[in-house]
Design an enzyme around this catalytic site. Structure first.
Site, PDB file in Angstrom:
ATOM      1  N   HIS A  62       0.783  -1.091   0.018  1.00  0.00           N
ATOM      2  CA  HIS A  62       0.077  -0.124   0.028  1.00  0.00           C
ATOM      3  C   HIS A  62       0.929   1.262   0.044  1.00  0.00           C
ATOM      4  O   HIS A  62       2.205   1.153   0.058  1.00  0.00           O
ATOM      5  CB  HIS A  62      -1.037   0.065   1.139  1.00  0.00           C
ATOM      6  N   HIS A  64       1.322   3.979   1.942  1.00  0.00           N
ATOM      7  CA  HIS A  64       1.778   4.848   3.190  1.00  0.00           C
ATOM      8  C   HIS A  64       3.164   4.725   2.928  1.00  0.00           C
ATOM      9  O   HIS A  64       3.773   3.967   2.551  1.00  0.00           O
ATOM     10  CB  HIS A  64       1.313   4.080   4.381  1.00  0.00           C
ATOM     11  N   ASP A  66       5.677   4.635   5.055  1.00  0.00           N
ATOM     12  CA  ASP A  66       6.252   3.659   5.969  1.00  0.00           C
ATOM     13  C   ASP A  66       6.750   2.225   5.069  1.00  0.00           C
ATOM     14  O   ASP A  66       7.514   1.471   5.535  1.00  0.00           O
ATOM     15  CB  ASP A  66       6.002   3.380   7.284  1.00  0.00           C
ATOM     16  N   HIS A  67       5.767   2.237   3.788  1.00  0.00           N
ATOM     17  CA  HIS A  67       6.293   1.149   2.983  1.00  0.00           C
ATOM     18  C   HIS A  67       6.879   1.435   1.535  1.00  0.00           C
ATOM     19  O   HIS A  67       6.835   0.725   0.917  1.00  0.00           O
ATOM     20  CB  HIS A  67       4.632   0.305   2.972  1.00  0.00           C
ATOM     21  N   HIS A 139      -7.601  -1.990   5.576  1.00  0.00           N
ATOM     22  CA  HIS A 139      -7.019  -0.903   5.938  1.00  0.00           C
ATOM     23  C   HIS A 139      -7.643   0.483   5.623  1.00  0.00           C
ATOM     24  O   HIS A 139      -8.577   0.742   5.123  1.00  0.00           O
ATOM     25  CB  HIS A 139      -5.652  -0.926   5.506  1.00  0.00           C
ATOM     26  N   ASP A 210      -0.608  -3.949   5.622  1.00  0.00           N
ATOM     27  CA  ASP A 210      -1.152  -3.645   6.840  1.00  0.00           C
ATOM     28  C   ASP A 210      -2.890  -3.870   6.754  1.00  0.00           C
ATOM     29  O   ASP A 210      -3.387  -3.549   5.828  1.00  0.00           O
ATOM     30  CB  ASP A 210      -1.236  -1.992   7.111  1.00  0.00           C
ATOM     31  N   HIS A 268       5.855  -5.397  11.913  1.00  0.00           N
ATOM     32  CA  HIS A 268       5.449  -4.231  11.606  1.00  0.00           C
ATOM     33  C   HIS A 268       4.700  -3.722  13.222  1.00  0.00           C
ATOM     34  O   HIS A 268       3.648  -3.208  13.453  1.00  0.00           O
ATOM     35  CB  HIS A 268       3.972  -4.167  10.881  1.00  0.00           C
TER      36      HIS A 268
END
Length: 309
Positions: A62, A64, A66-67, A139, A210, A268
Site C-alpha cells: 500500500h 503509506h 513507511d512502505h 486498512h 497493513d 510491523h
C-alpha cells in the site's frame, strides 16, 4: 528459499528497527524479490549478500510512506550499481504516478526498463516456478496481501528400478520424467507413475500488508508454510488497532490458526514497543497459535520444503 526482514517497524524508523521491507530469495537463481520498500531499505540491503542488480520484482502492499519512501532511491541506486535487466513493480493505484513523478522531478536517470503494474485482486504474476496472488485487505487506504506459491517439483526417477528394467538414460528417461509412459524394444510398457517418486510440494509464503482482521487475509493465508502478519499493537489495544486499520498480536494469531498456516511471523511493531517488549508480544500470540515468532531487522527465515508423504 528464504525471507530476510529488512525492516519490522511501523510508522517511522527507530534506532533498533527500520520500517517495512522484506526480501524473498527465490530458489532457482541468485535473484530476489522485495515486498515493500520503506525509507532506508537500500541501506539495510547493504548489510546482506543481496545485490540490487539481482532484484527482479518489487511488490508494494500500500502507499503509506513507511512502505514506500525508500523506493525512488532504491530504483536510482539499482541503475548506479549496474542493474540492466528489466524490473517489474507491482502495487496499488497511485504507484505509477508516485514513482514516475519522483524520478522525473529529481532528473533521475534509469538505465533499465521498469514495468509498473497497478494491480487488482487475483493472480498478478506467474512464471515457470511461481505464481503470486493479490487480495485486498482492510486498512485505511487500499492495501493488499500477497500469496507466493511455488509450483510442485516433479519427483525423481527411481534409478535402481529403471536399471533393473533395462532402461538406460536418454530420451526414454526424458519421457518418463515428463510423465509419459514408454514401450521398450521387447514390448514391455513402463508406466511413468510406477518409476517416479512422488512430486515435491511447492512452498507457500503469504505476506500481508497493513490490515485489521478480514476474510481475504484468511483466504490468501490458507495452509501457508509461513504467514507474515502485522501486529502493530499488543492484545490490550484491540479498539485502537481496529480504529487505524491494524491488528493486535491476537488478531494475527487467530488468522494463522483459522487459515491453517504452519508458522506465523509477527512484524510491523508500533514504536511504543522496544526489543525487550517482543517476547511478551510473542507469548500473547502463542496463547492461540503456538508456532509464532517475532521478526527483527535482518532476521533470516529459511522456508523449508514439506516432504511428500
Amino acid at each position: 528459499m528464504e525471507l530476510i526482514f529488512l525492516g519490522t517497524g511501523a510508522g517511522r524508523p527507530v534506532k533498533e528497527r527500520n520500517v517495512s521491507a522484506i526480501a524473498l530469495q527465490i530458489s532457482q537463481s541468485r535473484n530476489f524479490w522485495l515486498f515493500d520498500c520503506g525509507e532506508g531499505t537500500q541501506h539495510q540491503l547493504m548489510r546482506t549478500a543481496y545485490k540490487l542488480s539481482r532484484l527482479d520484482n518489487v511488490f508494494i502492499t500500500h502507499m503509506h510512506g513507511d512502505h514506500t519512501f525508500g523506493l525512488p532511491g532504491l530504483l536510482s541506486s539499482r541503475a548506479f550499481l549496474g542493474g540492466e535487466e528489466p524490473l517489474q513493480l507491482f502495487g496499488p493505484q497511485g504507484i505509477r504516478e508516485w514513482v514516475e513523478t519522483a524520478l522525473k522531478l529529481t532528473a533521475t536517470r534509469i538505465t533499465y526498463d521498469i514495468h509498473i503494474q497497478e494491480i487488482e485482486e487475483g493472480v498478478i504474476f506467474e512464471n515457470e516456478y511461481y505464481a503470486v496472488e493479490a487480495a485486498k485487505l482492510n486498512h485505511r487506504i487500499e492495501s493488499f496481501g500477497y500469496r507466493v506459491t511455488e509450483k510442485p517439483r516433479v519427483g525423481r526417477l527411481k534409478a535402481e528400478l529403471l536399471s533393473a528394467m533395462g532402461v538406460v538414460s536418454g530420451p526414454m528417461c526424458g519421457k518418463l520424467k515428463n510423465g509419459e509412459d514408454i514401450v521398450l524394444p521387447d514390448g514391455r510398457t513402463v508406466k511413468a507413475a510406477e518409476v517416479t517418486e512422488p512430486a515435491v510440494p511447492g512452498r507457500v509464503v503469504t505476506i500481508l500488508g497493513d490490515t485489521s482482521p478480514c476474510d481475504n487475509a484468511l483466504l490468501i493465508s490458507r495452509d501457508a508454510d509461513i504467514l507474515v502478519h502485522e501486529a502493530t499493537f499488543n492484545a490490550s489495544l484491540p479498539e485502537k488497532a481496529l480504529e487505524y486499520g491494524h491488528s493486535t498480536t491476537l488478531h494475527a494469531a487467530e488468522t494463522a490458526q483459522r487459515a491453517g498456516a504452519k508458522q506465523l511471523i509477527l512484524t510491523h511493531f508500533s514504536t511504543r514497543y522496544s526489543a525487550e517488549d517482543l517476547p511478551p508480544l510473542v507469548d500473547e500470540a502463542k496463547s492461540i497459535f503456538p508456532f509464532t515468532a517475532a521478526a527483527y531487522d535482518m532476521m533470516v527465515m529459511p522456508i523449508r520444503r514439506t516432504k511428500p508423504e
